[in-house]
Enzyme design. Structure first.
Site, PDB file in Angstrom:
ATOM      1  N   LYS A   1     -22.316 -18.438 -30.696  1.00 43.42           N
ATOM      2  CA  LYS A   1     -22.918 -17.402 -29.856  1.00 43.42           C
ATOM      3  C   LYS A   1     -24.434 -17.287 -30.073  1.00 43.42           C
ATOM      4  CE  LYS A   1     -18.492 -15.544 -28.716  1.00 43.42           C
ATOM      5  NZ  LYS A   1     -17.288 -15.456 -29.489  1.00 43.42           N
TER       6      LYS A   1
ATOM      7  N   TYR B   1      -9.692 -13.439 -33.767  1.00 43.22           N
ATOM      8  CA  TYR B   1      -9.738 -14.617 -32.906  1.00 43.22           C
ATOM      9  C   TYR B   1     -10.691 -15.636 -33.516  1.00 43.22           C
ATOM     10  CZ  TYR B   1     -10.574 -17.554 -28.773  1.00 43.22           C
ATOM     11  OH  TYR B   1     -10.685 -18.615 -27.893  1.00 43.22           O
TER      12      TYR B   1
ATOM     13  N   ASP C   1     -15.673 -16.074 -40.442  1.00 45.03           N
ATOM     14  CA  ASP C   1     -15.975 -16.485 -39.076  1.00 45.03           C
ATOM     15  C   ASP C   1     -17.001 -15.495 -38.541  1.00 45.03           C
ATOM     16  OD1 ASP C   1     -16.159 -17.116 -36.443  1.00 45.03           O
ATOM     17  OD2 ASP C   1     -13.996 -17.152 -36.048  1.00 45.03           O
TER      18      ASP C   1
HETATM   19  C1  LIG Z   1     -16.108 -16.521 -29.574  1.00 40.48           C
HETATM   20  C2  LIG Z   1     -15.472 -16.711 -30.888  1.00 40.48           C
HETATM   21  C3  LIG Z   1     -14.982 -17.953 -31.315  1.00 40.48           C
HETATM   22  C4  LIG Z   1     -14.892 -19.129 -30.399  1.00 40.48           C
HETATM   23  O1  LIG Z   1     -16.118 -19.576 -29.968  1.00 40.48           O
HETATM   24  P1  LIG Z   1     -16.208 -20.448 -28.623  1.00 40.48           P
HETATM   25  O2  LIG Z   1     -17.636 -20.859 -28.561  1.00 40.48           O
HETATM   26  O3  LIG Z   1     -15.761 -19.548 -27.512  1.00 40.48           O
HETATM   27  O4  LIG Z   1     -15.279 -21.606 -28.785  1.00 40.48           O
HETATM   28  C5  LIG Z   1     -14.560 -18.071 -32.619  1.00 40.48           C
HETATM   29  N1  LIG Z   1     -14.581 -17.027 -33.460  1.00 40.48           N
HETATM   30  C6  LIG Z   1     -15.019 -15.823 -33.082  1.00 40.48           C
HETATM   31  C7  LIG Z   1     -15.058 -14.711 -34.080  1.00 40.48           C
HETATM   32  C8  LIG Z   1     -15.469 -15.614 -31.788  1.00 40.48           C
HETATM   33  O5  LIG Z   1     -15.855 -14.398 -31.397  1.00 40.48           O
END
Ligand SMILES: *Cc1c(COP(=O)(O)O)cnc(C)c1O
Length: 424
Positions: free
Chosen positions: A268, A145, A240
């Site tokens: 995060k 994701y 990511d």
């Molecule tokens: C949470 C997440 C996102 C998206 O971040 P948001 O702040 O919710 O838009 C993108 N990549 C990864 C791996 C994530 O866990």
């Protein structure tokens, strides 16, 4: 017996003015057949709902809460920052300080740009990769994701070597036709895409530990393989690290696995609980970003002074207390063992993945190494497990396809209690 009367009332009221009553779908608890609990406040490892129930929290706001909720030093710094103004829309010293700390923690991030969400960070990093390479196609992995931008909301096309199709209404097929989908931990699936489209692939984007299909660690050599094949074809590699950044260690997954990407996204933890995310990478690549280069990207609240304050204080605490990484990993290991022992005791097949302070228990006897493995978990058993945990005061992800997060605020006794309930 716990009751959830006020949460239920608020849920009904919220549904009248918010789609599904929630501002992010997983919060609705649909996958686990319950009503969501509405949170009133949180402190350390505990969250408290509006019904007066308290829980040991293993969601940790999906990752940011690595130091526990409402850490005193972070809150104090934020309170001070708030008094100086909430937003200026102009550069600040704190942005420099945070950017410099990020560069020091993650040396491959030579230039970094701050944004307000992980979605935005990934979307921008991909734009940079395309702008820099002057290529259109990207490769992502099934089950990873990367936020909800149009081109990434895809499911694999009907044939393995075709481009992906939208996985959400409202996304035109033309927006996803440059997105290719490979299989996590499957080198052949990547090679095949490069053989067919290699000259037009701008980047490969990957969660170095997949943590949005439960938790699936990379097989030995998989990340290095991605590094090599992207180098070979002149494509960029994007990690990511929105979840893994500052969680697998102060240097993130790239330090943990010793593989260096061209671009990295963080979110995060980097905002310490405030809306903040970052993308960055090699200087010559990031120099394509406006105003230096031709890739446009901007944000009214980017580098927000309150968010940067929370980020700086959180990173300082992590940087100066790196022993805590080993400690939270040990706690995660104890939880992982509890799942295994509980499964054995109950004759219930389980498969547990754990890396650092991330873990996930799947209700299947097969080792889970990819998305198809993750989806083979018995979801009814997950639902039963979730309900049991909640009703015993332990808050875990309301979906099989999310990680369990451990923080430095979890005490030995709380880990013990979670282990006990897991084995009930
Ligand atoms: C949470 C997440 C996102 C998206 O971040 P948001 O702040 O919710 O838009 C993108 N990549 C990864 C791996 C994530 O866990």
């Amino acid at each position: 017996m716990r009751n959830y009367i006020h949460s239920e009332q608020l849920f009904e009221q919220s549904k009248t003015v918010i789609p599904g009553g929630v501002n992010s779908p997983v919060r609705a608890f649909l996958a686990v057949n319950r009503n969501p609990v509405f949170i009133d406040h949180a402190k350390g490892s505990h969250i408290y709902d509006v019904d007066g129930n308290d829980y040991i929290d293993f969601v940790c706001s999906w990752g940011p809460g690595i130091l526990g909720h409402a850490h005193e030093e972070v809150i104090e710094a934020v309170q001070k920052a708030v008094k100086d103004g909430l937003t200026f829309g102009a550069p600040t010293k704190k942005e420099y300080i945070l950017a410099d700390m990020i560069h020091e923690a993650v040396p491959s991030m030579e230039l970094v740009r701050m944004v307000s969400s992980g979605t935005e960070a990934v979307m921008s990093a991909i734009r940079v990769a395309r702008g820099y390479t002057k290529r259109d196609m990207i490769v992502k992995f099934k089950g990873c994701y990367h936020g909800h931008s149009d081109g990434l909301l895809v499911k694999a096309g009907s044939a393995a070597l075709t481009s992906a199709v939208p996985d959400s209404a409202g996304v035109p097929a033309s927006y996803t036709e440059n997105t290719l989908v490979a299989l996590y931990n499957d080198e052949d699936s990547v090679s095949q895409l490069f053989e067919k489209y290699g000259d037009n692939i701008a980047c490969v984007i990957v969660e170095p530990v997949a943590a949005n299909m439960g938790v699936v660690p990379p097989k030995e050599g998989f990340l290095q393989f991605l590094r090599d094949i992207t180098n070979q074809y002149g494509s960029l590699l994007i990690f990511d690290e929105v979840i893994t950044g500052f969680r697998l260690g102060y240097g993130g997954a790239q330090e943990y696995y010793g593989v260096t990407p061209d671009l990295t996204t963080l979110g995060k933890i980097v905002g310490g609980g405030m809306p903040m995310a970052v993308y960055g990478g090699k200087r010559k690549v990031m120099e394509t970003v406006s105003p230096l280069g031709q890739v446009y990207q901007a944000g009214t609240l980017s580098g927000n002074p309150v968010a940067t304050t929370a980020g700086i204080k959180t990173l300082e605490l992590l940087r100066d207390n790196q022993h805590l990484y080993e400690e939270i990993e040990q706690k995660a290991k104890r939880l992982a063992n509890a799942f295994l022992e509980g499964g054995a005791k109950k004759g219930q097949p389980v498969s547990v993945n754990q890396v650092g302070s991330l873990l996930c228990c799947y209700f299947t006897e097969h080792p889970v190494v990819d998305y198809d493995g993750a989806t083979s978990s018995d979801l009814d058993q997950y639902t039963a497990y979730f309900g049991k945990m909640l009703d015993h005061g332990i808050y875990v992800a309301p979906s099989q396809f999310e990680a369990m997060f451990v923080s430095s605020a979890h005490t030995e006794a709380e880990i013990e209690e979670a282990c006990r309930v897991i084995q009930l």
